[in-house]
Design a protein around this motif. Structure first.
Motif, PDB file in Angstrom:
ATOM      1  N   THR A  52       0.818  -1.222   0.000  1.00 13.95           N
ATOM      2  CA  THR A  52       0.000   0.000   0.000  1.00 13.95           C
ATOM      3  C   THR A  52       0.847   1.266   0.000  1.00 13.95           C
ATOM      4  O   THR A  52       0.301   2.366  -0.051  1.00 13.95           O
ATOM      5  CB  THR A  52      -0.921   0.027   1.226  1.00 13.95           C
ATOM      6  N   ASP A  53       2.179   1.116   0.064  1.00 12.15           N
ATOM      7  CA  ASP A  53       3.115   2.238   0.102  1.00 12.15           C
ATOM      8  C   ASP A  53       2.811   3.183   1.271  1.00 12.15           C
ATOM      9  O   ASP A  53       2.824   4.397   1.137  1.00 12.15           O
ATOM     10  CB  ASP A  53       3.104   3.004  -1.222  1.00 12.15           C
ATOM     11  N   THR A  54       2.502   2.576   2.424  1.00  7.64           N
ATOM     12  CA  THR A  54       2.206   3.361   3.627  1.00  7.64           C
ATOM     13  C   THR A  54       2.980   2.800   4.819  1.00  7.64           C
ATOM     14  O   THR A  54       3.435   1.654   4.810  1.00  7.64           O
ATOM     15  CB  THR A  54       0.700   3.316   3.976  1.00  7.64           C
ATOM     16  N   GLU A  55       3.104   3.632   5.829  1.00  3.15           N
ATOM     17  CA  GLU A  55       3.715   3.192   7.076  1.00  3.15           C
ATOM     18  C   GLU A  55       2.617   3.115   8.125  1.00  3.15           C
ATOM     19  O   GLU A  55       1.743   3.991   8.190  1.00  3.15           O
ATOM     20  CB  GLU A  55       4.798   4.188   7.506  1.00  3.15           C
ATOM     21  N   ARG A  56       2.668   2.064   8.921  1.00  5.41           N
ATOM     22  CA  ARG A  56       1.654   1.885   9.962  1.00  5.41           C
ATOM     23  C   ARG A  56       2.300   1.258  11.185  1.00  5.41           C
ATOM     24  O   ARG A  56       3.401   0.727  11.118  1.00  5.41           O
ATOM     25  CB  ARG A  56       0.499   1.030   9.463  1.00  5.41           C
ATOM     26  N   MET A  57       1.586   1.333  12.306  1.00  8.25           N
ATOM     27  CA  MET A  57       2.090   0.764  13.541  1.00  8.25           C
ATOM     28  C   MET A  57       1.674  -0.708  13.648  1.00  8.25           C
ATOM     29  O   MET A  57       0.541  -1.065  13.332  1.00  8.25           O
ATOM     30  CB  MET A  57       1.534   1.513  14.754  1.00  8.25           C
ATOM     31  N   VAL A  58       2.613  -1.533  14.057  1.00 11.68           N
ATOM     32  CA  VAL A  58       2.336  -2.941  14.356  1.00 11.68           C
ATOM     33  C   VAL A  58       2.978  -3.255  15.707  1.00 11.68           C
ATOM     34  O   VAL A  58       3.784  -2.481  16.215  1.00 11.68           O
ATOM     35  CB  VAL A  58       2.895  -3.893  13.271  1.00 11.68           C
ATOM     36  N   MET A  59       2.645  -4.379  16.274  1.00  9.04           N
ATOM     37  CA  MET A  59       3.267  -4.811  17.521  1.00  9.04           C
ATOM     38  C   MET A  59       4.507  -5.639  17.203  1.00  9.04           C
ATOM     39  O   MET A  59       4.577  -6.317  16.186  1.00  9.04           O
ATOM     40  CB  MET A  59       2.304  -5.656  18.356  1.00  9.04           C
ATOM     41  N   SER A  60       5.476  -5.577  18.099  1.00 12.01           N
ATOM     42  CA  SER A  60       6.685  -6.378  17.946  1.00 12.01           C
ATOM     43  C   SER A  60       7.110  -6.912  19.308  1.00 12.01           C
ATOM     44  O   SER A  60       6.661  -6.426  20.351  1.00 12.01           O
ATOM     45  CB  SER A  60       7.808  -5.556  17.318  1.00 12.01           C
ATOM     46  N   LEU A  61       7.970  -7.914  19.286  1.00 13.40           N
ATOM     47  CA  LEU A  61       8.495  -8.502  20.516  1.00 13.40           C
ATOM     48  C   LEU A  61       9.703  -7.675  20.953  1.00 13.40           C
ATOM     49  O   LEU A  61      10.813  -7.901  20.492  1.00 13.40           O
ATOM     50  CB  LEU A  61       8.901  -9.959  20.282  1.00 13.40           C
ATOM     51  N   VAL A  62       9.473  -6.708  21.843  1.00 11.97           N
ATOM     52  CA  VAL A  62      10.562  -5.824  22.268  1.00 11.97           C
ATOM     53  C   VAL A  62      11.361  -6.408  23.434  1.00 11.97           C
ATOM     54  O   VAL A  62      12.524  -6.083  23.610  1.00 11.97           O
ATOM     55  CB  VAL A  62      10.059  -4.406  22.618  1.00 11.97           C
ATOM     56  N   ASN A  63      10.738  -7.246  24.245  1.00 17.08           N
ATOM     57  CA  ASN A  63      11.405  -7.910  25.367  1.00 17.08           C
ATOM     58  C   ASN A  63      11.026  -9.392  25.393  1.00 17.08           C
ATOM     59  O   ASN A  63      10.370  -9.861  26.332  1.00 17.08           O
ATOM     60  CB  ASN A  63      11.007  -7.262  26.706  1.00 17.08           C
ATOM     61  N   PRO A  64      11.420 -10.165  24.377  1.00 14.62           N
ATOM     62  CA  PRO A  64      10.977 -11.557  24.287  1.00 14.62           C
ATOM     63  C   PRO A  64      11.428 -12.419  25.463  1.00 14.62           C
ATOM     64  O   PRO A  64      10.762 -13.407  25.794  1.00 14.62           O
ATOM     65  CB  PRO A  64      11.576 -12.050  22.975  1.00 14.62           C
ATOM     66  N   ASP A  65      12.531 -12.064  26.114  1.00 17.17           N
ATOM     67  CA  ASP A  65      12.991 -12.861  27.256  1.00 17.17           C
ATOM     68  C   ASP A  65      12.080 -12.740  28.470  1.00 17.17           C
ATOM     69  O   ASP A  65      12.194 -13.527  29.411  1.00 17.17           O
ATOM     70  CB  ASP A  65      14.420 -12.467  27.640  1.00 17.17           C
ATOM     71  N   ASN A  66      11.156 -11.777  28.468  1.00 17.39           N
ATOM     72  CA  ASN A  66      10.202 -11.625  29.572  1.00 17.39           C
ATOM     73  C   ASN A  66       8.990 -12.543  29.432  1.00 17.39           C
ATOM     74  O   ASN A  66       8.191 -12.658  30.351  1.00 17.39           O
ATOM     75  CB  ASN A  66       9.717 -10.179  29.665  1.00 17.39           C
ATOM     76  N   CYS A  67       8.832 -13.184  28.281  1.00 16.43           N
ATOM     77  CA  CYS A  67       7.667 -14.028  28.020  1.00 16.43           C
ATOM     78  C   CYS A  67       7.651 -15.232  28.960  1.00 16.43           C
ATOM     79  O   CYS A  67       8.660 -15.908  29.137  1.00 16.43           O
ATOM     80  CB  CYS A  67       7.680 -14.496  26.564  1.00 16.43           C
ATOM     81  N   VAL A  68       6.475 -15.491  29.568  1.00 14.06           N
ATOM     82  CA  VAL A  68       6.314 -16.643  30.453  1.00 14.06           C
ATOM     83  C   VAL A  68       5.497 -17.756  29.806  1.00 14.06           C
ATOM     84  O   VAL A  68       5.231 -18.778  30.429  1.00 14.06           O
ATOM     85  CB  VAL A  68       5.678 -16.239  31.812  1.00 14.06           C
ATOM     86  N   GLY A  69       5.077 -17.557  28.558  1.00 11.75           N
ATOM     87  CA  GLY A  69       4.358 -18.602  27.832  1.00 11.75           C
ATOM     88  C   GLY A  69       2.903 -18.740  28.197  1.00 11.75           C
ATOM     89  O   GLY A  69       2.321 -19.804  28.011  1.00 11.75           O
ATOM     90  N   CYS A  70       2.278 -17.678  28.667  1.00 10.24           N
ATOM     91  CA  CYS A  70       0.870 -17.767  29.078  1.00 10.24           C
ATOM     92  C   CYS A  70      -0.088 -17.792  27.886  1.00 10.24           C
ATOM     93  O   CYS A  70      -1.195 -18.304  27.985  1.00 10.24           O
ATOM     94  CB  CYS A  70       0.509 -16.626  30.016  1.00 10.24           C
ATOM     95  N   GLY A  71       0.317 -17.183  26.760  1.00  5.02           N
ATOM     96  CA  GLY A  71      -0.507 -17.182  25.557  1.00  5.02           C
ATOM     97  C   GLY A  71      -1.585 -16.118  25.512  1.00  5.02           C
ATOM     98  O   GLY A  71      -2.395 -16.101  24.591  1.00  5.02           O
TER      99      GLY A  71
END
Length: 89
Positions: A52-71
């Motif tokens: 679409t030749d546009t910029e948009r906000m998405v989510m990313s894993l900024v601190n993946p080591d904090n994940c506890v696997g809760c889902g």
């Protein structure tokens, strides 16, 4: 290799599935996953959509080591953007 395992309150075996990726093509940047995560794993990121030749906000894993696997992030995601995997130890 063995996977990291735990127990539920009822004593059943539980294998946590950790967030390993978010598909930016699917993500609509709604922030539901961000609100659901109590561990600060997720954060917004700018994504350039070539189609679409546009910029948009998405989510990313900024601190993946904090994940506890809760889902919780994947459960709240309306687009199914998340990939999960157990941790092999």
């Amino acid at each position: 290799m063995a996977c990291l395992t735990g127990k539920t309150r009822g004593g059943a075996d539980w294998i946590p599935a950790f967030a390993i990726a978010i598909d930016p093509e699917k993500c609509i940047g709604c922030g539901r996953c961000f609100k659901a995560c109590a561990r600060g794993v997720l954060g917004p990121e700018d994504f350039y959509d070539e189609e679409t030749d546009t910029e948009r906000m998405v989510m990313s894993l900024v601190n993946p080591d904090n994940c506890v696997g809760c889902g919780a992030c994947g459960t709240t995601c309306p687009k199914g953007c998340f990939s999960f995997a157990p941790l092999e130890v």
